[in-house]
Write an enzyme that holds these catalytic residues in place. Structure first.
Site, PDB file in Angstrom:
ATOM      1  N   HIS A  68       1.028  -1.207   0.136  1.00 21.86           N
ATOM      2  CA  HIS A  68       0.192   0.159  -0.019  1.00 21.86           C
ATOM      3  C   HIS A  68       0.950   1.220   0.044  1.00 21.86           C
ATOM      4  O   HIS A  68       1.799   1.457   0.552  1.00 21.86           O
ATOM      5  CB  HIS A  68      -0.925   0.221   1.175  1.00 21.86           C
ATOM      6  CG  HIS A  68      -2.104  -1.160   1.134  1.00 21.86           C
ATOM      7  ND1 HIS A  68      -1.875  -2.337   1.222  1.00 21.86           N
ATOM      8  CD2 HIS A  68      -3.307  -0.902   0.834  1.00 21.86           C
ATOM      9  CE1 HIS A  68      -2.977  -2.880   1.052  1.00 21.86           C
ATOM     10  NE2 HIS A  68      -4.114  -2.105   0.776  1.00 21.86           N
ATOM     11  N   PRO A  69       0.515   2.395  -0.863  1.00 21.71           N
ATOM     12  CA  PRO A  69       1.030   3.353  -1.019  1.00 21.71           C
ATOM     13  C   PRO A  69       0.879   4.183   0.422  1.00 21.71           C
ATOM     14  O   PRO A  69      -0.091   4.181   1.067  1.00 21.71           O
ATOM     15  CB  PRO A  69       0.566   4.309  -2.156  1.00 21.71           C
ATOM     16  CG  PRO A  69      -0.899   3.632  -2.151  1.00 21.71           C
ATOM     17  CD  PRO A  69      -0.609   2.299  -1.862  1.00 21.71           C
ATOM     18  N   SER A  85      -6.193   3.909  -5.714  1.00 24.13           N
ATOM     19  CA  SER A  85      -5.706   4.637  -4.881  1.00 24.13           C
ATOM     20  C   SER A  85      -5.853   5.956  -4.748  1.00 24.13           C
ATOM     21  O   SER A  85      -5.723   6.866  -3.862  1.00 24.13           O
ATOM     22  CB  SER A  85      -4.057   4.334  -4.509  1.00 24.13           C
ATOM     23  OG  SER A  85      -3.979   3.037  -4.089  1.00 24.13           O
ATOM     24  N   GLU A  88      -8.954   6.783  -3.811  1.00 22.19           N
ATOM     25  CA  GLU A  88      -9.320   6.487  -2.464  1.00 22.19           C
ATOM     26  C   GLU A  88      -8.739   7.679  -1.528  1.00 22.19           C
ATOM     27  O   GLU A  88      -9.364   8.292  -0.589  1.00 22.19           O
ATOM     28  CB  GLU A  88      -8.846   5.364  -1.965  1.00 22.19           C
ATOM     29  CG  GLU A  88      -9.635   4.128  -2.402  1.00 22.19           C
ATOM     30  CD  GLU A  88      -8.867   2.715  -2.399  1.00 22.19           C
ATOM     31  OE1 GLU A  88      -9.664   1.950  -3.019  1.00 22.19           O
ATOM     32  OE2 GLU A  88      -7.675   2.747  -2.211  1.00 22.19           O
ATOM     33  N   GLN A  89      -7.572   8.364  -1.993  1.00 23.35           N
ATOM     34  CA  GLN A  89      -7.067   9.257  -1.296  1.00 23.35           C
ATOM     35  C   GLN A  89      -7.793  10.750  -1.555  1.00 23.35           C
ATOM     36  O   GLN A  89      -7.898  11.424  -0.647  1.00 23.35           O
ATOM     37  CB  GLN A  89      -5.480   9.433  -1.888  1.00 23.35           C
ATOM     38  CG  GLN A  89      -4.833   8.193  -1.395  1.00 23.35           C
ATOM     39  CD  GLN A  89      -3.359   8.567  -1.064  1.00 23.35           C
ATOM     40  OE1 GLN A  89      -2.859   9.448  -0.568  1.00 23.35           O
ATOM     41  NE2 GLN A  89      -2.580   7.255  -0.885  1.00 23.35           N
ATOM     42  N   PHE A 120       1.047   2.752   7.395  1.00 28.82           N
ATOM     43  CA  PHE A 120      -0.066   2.905   8.245  1.00 28.82           C
ATOM     44  C   PHE A 120      -1.361   2.824   7.204  1.00 28.82           C
ATOM     45  O   PHE A 120      -1.237   3.449   6.309  1.00 28.82           O
ATOM     46  CB  PHE A 120      -0.143   4.700   8.747  1.00 28.82           C
ATOM     47  CG  PHE A 120      -1.555   4.963   9.153  1.00 28.82           C
ATOM     48  CD1 PHE A 120      -1.824   4.501  10.673  1.00 28.82           C
ATOM     49  CD2 PHE A 120      -2.272   5.595   8.566  1.00 28.82           C
ATOM     50  CE1 PHE A 120      -2.940   5.005  11.123  1.00 28.82           C
ATOM     51  CE2 PHE A 120      -3.756   6.040   9.006  1.00 28.82           C
ATOM     52  CZ  PHE A 120      -3.940   5.570  10.281  1.00 28.82           C
TER      53      PHE A 120
HETATM   54  N1  GUN Z   1      -2.729   3.463   2.175  1.00 28.90           N
HETATM   55  C1  GUN Z   1      -3.526   3.598   3.596  1.00 28.90           C
HETATM   56  N2  GUN Z   1      -4.781   3.604   3.347  1.00 28.90           N
HETATM   57  C2  GUN Z   1      -5.079   3.290   1.973  1.00 28.90           C
HETATM   58  C3  GUN Z   1      -6.291   3.154   1.491  1.00 28.90           C
HETATM   59  O1  GUN Z   1      -7.355   3.442   1.761  1.00 28.90           O
HETATM   60  N3  GUN Z   1      -6.161   3.013  -0.068  1.00 28.90           N
HETATM   61  C4  GUN Z   1      -4.948   2.830  -0.552  1.00 28.90           C
HETATM   62  N4  GUN Z   1      -4.694   2.326  -1.737  1.00 28.90           N
HETATM   63  N5  GUN Z   1      -3.781   2.948   0.192  1.00 28.90           N
HETATM   64  C5  GUN Z   1      -3.831   3.140   1.395  1.00 28.90           C
END
Ligand code: GUN
Length: 170
Positions: A68-69, A85, A88-89, A120
């Site tokens: 995960h990034p 991602s 989501e961000q 995290f």
């Molecule tokens: N890294 C931390 N939270 C997230 C998330 O909800 N999505 C993604 N892609 N990476 C995360």
């Protein structure tokens, strides 16, 4: 978008092509879940995917978490996230941060990674930036096993929302 009946009818490679992205950079979860078809509904499919993840050894679970990034991290600043991602961000408001907020999150990310050895993880679509910052402040004091378990639980939530995005409800 496929219906569940259509997903159930796919061969292994096509199933993975459709669902491989539900777990970040980890198509093995969909691949190893495919033999359990047919799935009754989205809940059943999601539960089966999560069971595959849970049954994997700790090393593969750790690799999944590490795939995960960082939230508001370098990849995000450089627009190099996957499409999911990026969405989501943005849903968490992390694409609209002031420079000081980016710096604060990046400092907390670095401290978290240093303490636990993995990034995290929180389901960004279910938490806006203030809740994410509060969770980052609180969770850094937990022990590593608690955080490992929390990360897997958040990954399950991320996968559920991604599944709902790519499944046509008849
Ligand atoms: N890294 C931390 N939270 C997230 C998330 O909800 N999505 C993604 N892609 N990476 C995360």
């Amino acid at each position: 978008m496929p219906t569940l009946a259509e997903l159930n009818a796919l061969d292994r490679a096509a199933f993975v092509a459709r669902l491989g992205h539900l777990f970040e950079h980890s198509p093995w979860v969909a691949d190893e879940t495919w033999p359990q078809r047919p799935f009754r509904d989205a809940d059943h499919l999601h539960a089966a995917l999560c069971a595959t993840m849970r049954a994997a050894g700790r090393d593969r679970q750790l690799a999944l978490i590490r795939a995960h990034p960082d939230l508001a991290g370098r990849l995000a600043q450089q627009n190099r996230l996957t499409a999911e991602s990026t969405r989501e961000q943005a849903a968490a408001g992390l694409d609209q941060l002031a420079a000081e907020e980016i710096a604060r999150i990046q400092t907390l990310n670095a401290a978290y990674l240093e303490r636990f050895g993995f990034p995290f993880i929180i389901c960004a679509r279910l938490n806006h930036k203030s809740a994410i910052l509060a969770a980052m402040e609180a969770r850094r004091h937990h022990d590593a096993d608690t955080e490992f378990a929390t990360a897997l639980g958040e990954i399950e939530k991320i996968a559920r929302l991604r599944l709902d995005d790519c499944l046509q409800v008849p």
